[in-house]
Design a protein around this motif. Structure first.
Motif, PDB file in Angstrom:
ATOM      1  N   GLU A 124       0.272  -1.083   0.087  1.00 59.12           N
ATOM      2  CA  GLU A 124      -0.284   0.183   0.324  1.00 59.12           C
ATOM      3  C   GLU A 124       0.615   0.773   0.553  1.00 59.12           C
ATOM      4  O   GLU A 124       0.304   2.249  -0.419  1.00 59.12           O
ATOM      5  CB  GLU A 124      -0.811  -0.317   1.154  1.00 59.12           C
ATOM      6  N   CYS A 125       1.718   1.291   0.566  1.00 54.34           N
ATOM      7  CA  CYS A 125       3.415   2.103   0.584  1.00 54.34           C
ATOM      8  C   CYS A 125       4.330   1.538   1.194  1.00 54.34           C
ATOM      9  O   CYS A 125       4.738   0.189   1.213  1.00 54.34           O
ATOM     10  CB  CYS A 125       2.594   3.016   2.020  1.00 54.34           C
ATOM     11  N   VAL A 126       5.246   2.164   0.055  1.00 55.14           N
ATOM     12  CA  VAL A 126       6.795   2.313   0.221  1.00 55.14           C
ATOM     13  C   VAL A 126       7.723   3.344   0.368  1.00 55.14           C
ATOM     14  O   VAL A 126       7.164   4.486   0.239  1.00 55.14           O
ATOM     15  CB  VAL A 126       6.866   2.055  -1.760  1.00 55.14           C
ATOM     16  N   SER A 152      -5.423   7.057  -8.169  1.00 51.97           N
ATOM     17  CA  SER A 152      -4.469   7.516  -9.608  1.00 51.97           C
ATOM     18  C   SER A 152      -3.384   6.734  -9.877  1.00 51.97           C
ATOM     19  O   SER A 152      -2.619   8.073 -10.402  1.00 51.97           O
ATOM     20  CB  SER A 152      -5.514   8.896 -10.293  1.00 51.97           C
ATOM     21  N   GLY A 153      -2.588   6.265  -9.289  1.00 55.02           N
ATOM     22  CA  GLY A 153      -1.281   5.975  -9.394  1.00 55.02           C
ATOM     23  C   GLY A 153      -0.847   6.068  -8.019  1.00 55.02           C
ATOM     24  O   GLY A 153      -2.005   5.701  -7.027  1.00 55.02           O
ATOM     25  N   TRP A 154       0.761   6.527  -8.057  1.00 57.17           N
ATOM     26  CA  TRP A 154       0.776   6.718  -6.372  1.00 57.17           C
ATOM     27  C   TRP A 154       1.080   8.081  -6.116  1.00 57.17           C
ATOM     28  O   TRP A 154       0.860   9.091  -7.338  1.00 57.17           O
ATOM     29  CB  TRP A 154       2.984   6.343  -7.222  1.00 57.17           C
ATOM     30  N   SER A 155       0.860   8.401  -4.708  1.00 57.34           N
ATOM     31  CA  SER A 155       1.261   9.482  -4.373  1.00 57.34           C
ATOM     32  C   SER A 155       2.629   9.893  -4.626  1.00 57.34           C
ATOM     33  O   SER A 155       3.308   9.717  -4.739  1.00 57.34           O
ATOM     34  CB  SER A 155       0.918   9.557  -2.868  1.00 57.34           C
ATOM     35  N   ALA A 201       8.479   8.275   1.701  1.00 56.16           N
ATOM     36  CA  ALA A 201       7.496   7.798   1.396  1.00 56.16           C
ATOM     37  C   ALA A 201       6.206   7.708   0.323  1.00 56.16           C
ATOM     38  O   ALA A 201       5.790   9.293  -0.052  1.00 56.16           O
ATOM     39  CB  ALA A 201       6.296   6.840   2.351  1.00 56.16           C
ATOM     40  N   THR A 202       6.215   7.471  -0.704  1.00 60.46           N
ATOM     41  CA  THR A 202       4.616   7.047  -1.047  1.00 60.46           C
ATOM     42  C   THR A 202       3.803   6.008  -0.979  1.00 60.46           C
ATOM     43  O   THR A 202       4.114   5.342  -0.639  1.00 60.46           O
ATOM     44  CB  THR A 202       5.253   7.320  -3.284  1.00 60.46           C
ATOM     45  N   CYS A 203       2.195   5.999  -1.313  1.00 54.97           N
ATOM     46  CA  CYS A 203       1.395   5.581  -1.341  1.00 54.97           C
ATOM     47  C   CYS A 203       0.345   5.258  -2.398  1.00 54.97           C
ATOM     48  O   CYS A 203       0.260   6.585  -3.254  1.00 54.97           O
ATOM     49  CB  CYS A 203       0.460   6.316   0.222  1.00 54.97           C
ATOM     50  N   ARG A 204      -0.090   4.365  -2.756  1.00 57.65           N
ATOM     51  CA  ARG A 204      -0.825   3.910  -3.475  1.00 57.65           C
ATOM     52  C   ARG A 204      -2.493   4.315  -3.489  1.00 57.65           C
ATOM     53  O   ARG A 204      -2.762   5.452  -2.105  1.00 57.65           O
ATOM     54  CB  ARG A 204      -1.227   1.882  -3.808  1.00 57.65           C
TER      55      ARG A 204
END
Length: 183
Positions: free
Chosen positions: A40-42, A70-73, A64-67
């Motif tokens: 869900e997040c990386v 519309s894609g990744w944040s 960090a980026t999360c789903r």
């Protein structure tokens, strides 16, 4: 600072992307594709510093980026800090990747501060070409951790480490303070 020199935030973005590329570039020791595609997040911390002599500490800054639908944040800056005590000596730099595997892990990662072990459970993630069917990473782990170390130090656990939003980094990257959940 020279006008054409990249900012600290751009360097952090580049270093985080490089760490993820390098870890994924080693299929026998990297993060299995099915685990990464289920995350869900990386979150990536390039060169977290860990030192110890009876009392120890660790500190690092990452992104960090999360789903989203519309894609990744957009990337959200954060810091990792923690301490420890016990039989330990040494120092190392660790590239750290954390994957929030479910809604609870993602919710913790989007808060302004959480403590691994107290607020969110973390476990070392399986490595290799494919995740074994009998592993329980899908069912239990909120956050899976992967690391690559340089230096000398025995073991890496994040229990007791605090993850907080890097407010200064956020202000520099976006021109104003934006909560991680909004990013």
């Amino acid at each position: 600072m020279a006008e054409d020199e990249p900012s600290e935030q751009v360097k952090r973005l580049d270093a985080s992307a490089a760490v993820l590329d390098e870890i994924m570039g080693t299929p026998d020791k990297g993060i299995p594709e099915e685990i990464l595609s289920s995350a869900e997040c990386v979150a990536v911390v390039p060169s977290m510093v860990k030192i110890g002599f009876v009392f120890g500490g660790r500190h690092g800054r990452g992104l960090a980026t999360c789903r989203t639908k519309s894609g990744w944040s957009a990337p959200a800056p954060f810091t990792v800090t923690g301490g420890s005590w016990g039989l330990q000596i040494g120092g190392e730099a660790v590239d750290l990747v954390m994957l929030a595997m479910n809604d609870q892990g993602m919710a913790k990662m989007l808060t302004s501060k959480f403590k691994i072990g107290a607020d969110a459970s973390a476990a070392a993630g399986p490595v290799g070409r494919h995740a074994e069917a009998e592993t329980d990473w899908k069912m239990r782990a909120q956050i899976l951790t992967y690391s690559r170390a340089r230096g000398i130090f025995a073991g890496l656990t994040l229990n007791g480490a605090s993850i907080t939003q890097d407010k200064d980094g956020t202000r520099i990257l976006y021109g104003k303070m934006i909560p991680a959940a909004q990013i």
